[in-house]
Design a protein around this motif. Sequence first.
Motif, short mmCIF file in Angstrom:
data_model
loop_
_atom_site.label_atom_id
_atom_site.label_comp_id
_atom_site.label_asym_id
_atom_site.label_seq_id
_atom_site.Cartn_x
_atom_site.Cartn_y
_atom_site.Cartn_z
N ASP A 167 0.80 -1.32 -0.08
CA ASP A 167 0.10 -0.02 -0.02
C ASP A 167 0.93 1.30 0.26
OD1 ASP A 167 0.67 0.58 2.58
OD2 ASP A 167 -1.05 -0.13 3.46
N GLY A 168 2.25 1.12 -0.10
CA GLY A 168 3.14 2.23 -0.24
C GLY A 168 3.28 2.82 1.18
N SER A 169 3.26 2.22 2.24
CA SER A 169 3.30 2.85 3.63
C SER A 169 4.73 2.71 3.85
CB SER A 169 2.42 2.25 4.85
OG SER A 169 1.32 2.53 4.22
N TRP A 170 5.53 1.56 3.53
CA TRP A 170 6.66 1.17 3.57
C TRP A 170 7.78 2.00 3.13
CZ3 TRP A 170 10.99 -0.06 0.93
CH2 TRP A 170 12.23 -0.83 1.33
N GLN A 171 7.44 2.35 1.96
CA GLN A 171 8.36 3.38 0.97
C GLN A 171 8.21 4.77 1.75
OE1 GLN A 171 10.53 2.55 -1.38
NE2 GLN A 171 11.51 4.32 -1.02
N LYS A 172 7.05 5.31 2.24
CA LYS A 172 6.87 6.32 2.44
C LYS A 172 7.55 6.50 3.92
CE LYS A 172 3.16 9.66 4.09
NZ LYS A 172 1.76 9.74 4.41
N THR A 230 10.55 9.34 4.71
CA THR A 230 10.46 10.30 5.67
C THR A 230 11.45 10.29 6.86
OG1 THR A 230 8.18 10.18 5.50
CG2 THR A 230 8.93 11.02 7.51
N ASN A 231 12.03 9.24 7.25
CA ASN A 231 12.89 8.84 8.28
C ASN A 231 14.34 9.07 7.72
OD1 ASN A 231 11.28 8.15 10.72
ND2 ASN A 231 10.52 6.84 9.23
N LEU A 232 14.55 8.75 6.43
CA LEU A 232 15.87 9.03 5.99
C LEU A 232 16.16 10.30 5.19
CD1 LEU A 232 16.45 5.17 4.37
CD2 LEU A 232 17.10 6.40 6.47
N ALA A 233 15.12 11.12 5.27
CA ALA A 233 15.49 12.60 4.36
C ALA A 233 16.62 13.12 5.13
CB ALA A 233 14.15 13.23 4.71
N GLY A 234 17.52 13.62 4.20
CA GLY A 234 18.84 14.45 4.70
C GLY A 234 19.97 13.70 5.01
N THR A 235 19.83 12.28 4.80
CA THR A 235 21.04 11.63 5.17
C THR A 235 22.04 11.28 3.98
OG1 THR A 235 19.72 9.39 4.89
CG2 THR A 235 19.56 10.25 7.16
N GLY A 236 21.17 11.36 2.89
CA GLY A 236 21.91 10.88 1.81
C GLY A 236 22.06 9.48 1.30
N TYR A 237 21.31 8.65 2.32
CA TYR A 237 21.79 7.03 2.39
C TYR A 237 20.69 6.51 1.26
CZ TYR A 237 21.14 2.18 3.79
OH TYR A 237 20.90 0.95 3.85
N LYS A 238 21.04 5.67 0.61
CA LYS A 238 20.26 5.02 -0.43
C LYS A 238 20.26 3.50 -0.36
CE LYS A 238 19.21 8.75 -2.84
NZ LYS A 238 17.69 9.40 -3.06
N PRO A 239 19.13 2.90 0.12
CA PRO A 239 19.02 1.28 0.37
C PRO A 239 19.33 0.72 -0.90
CG PRO A 239 17.01 2.59 1.38
CD PRO A 239 17.63 3.67 0.52
N ASP A 240 19.86 -0.61 -0.79
CA ASP A 240 19.98 -1.25 -1.80
C ASP A 240 18.64 -1.70 -2.78
OD1 ASP A 240 20.65 -3.40 -3.74
OD2 ASP A 240 22.16 -4.06 -2.56
#
Length: 275
Positions: free
Chosen positions: A244-249, A253-263
């Motif tokens: 339902d898209g909640s996982w990506q959202k 939201t929680n990684l905003a500003g970290t520059g981290y990109k999950p695999d």
Amino acid sequence: MRKRLLGALALAAASALALAGCGSNGGGSGDNKKITIGIKFDQPGLGYKDGSKYTGFDVDVATYIAKKLGYSADQITWKESPSAQRETLLSTHQVDMILATYSITDERKKTVAFAGPYFVAGQDLLVKSDNTDITGPDSLDGKKLCSVTGSTSAQKIKDTYANKVNLVEYPGYAECVTALNSGAVDAVTTDDIILAGLAAQPANKGKVKVVGKPFTTENYGVGLPKDNKTCQQINDAIKSMVDDGSWQKALDTNLAGTGYKPDASKNPPTPAACG
């Protein structure tokens, strides 16, 4: 007659007390039921306590799962679950589940059960921003490497990549970063998503950096007591959160500003079969 009446009243009172006792830690019904969920309190972006407020990706996933199990946000009791205490908290039923960057391993499965995974991370290194000589785990010989008590991260490096590394342990990741900033240690190791959250904290911005070369695969699971009856429901909730898209959202939201990109080749993961 009076004795029988008193006996009936006593029995009714005992029954009421027994029913009332079902309203905690995963049981009961209505407004009285509660669920206790273990998280980290010191991992920005994942599990973080600020006063009476709890934030992070683990918190959001846990809240979503709890809702699918029939619990509202105000029926959740959050309990701090340091790495070294997670198996004990579950096996003694002090918590109903743990979402605390808890990697699924065969060794841990001997003591506890897991649902998930709900995220896949990779172990990496955090160093000072001006550091140029630590480029990966194989460049740590002779260096002081910090990790958290109860975590296997530092020992994994010593066993596999740099047998002359000097291991230093602190109770939490914040203490490791403080030691890094002061020069007491040369690097901090744990999962990349945890390091990114620490590096993005206002007190650390510009002072530290993630090396950016993950060298393991860490499947984050929902830790459960061995005798749990909720594993399949939790797996279904994780699938629903992804669909339902909640996982990506929650992740964005929680990684905003970290520059981290999950695999992206490993995330979002498909939960493994229970049992």
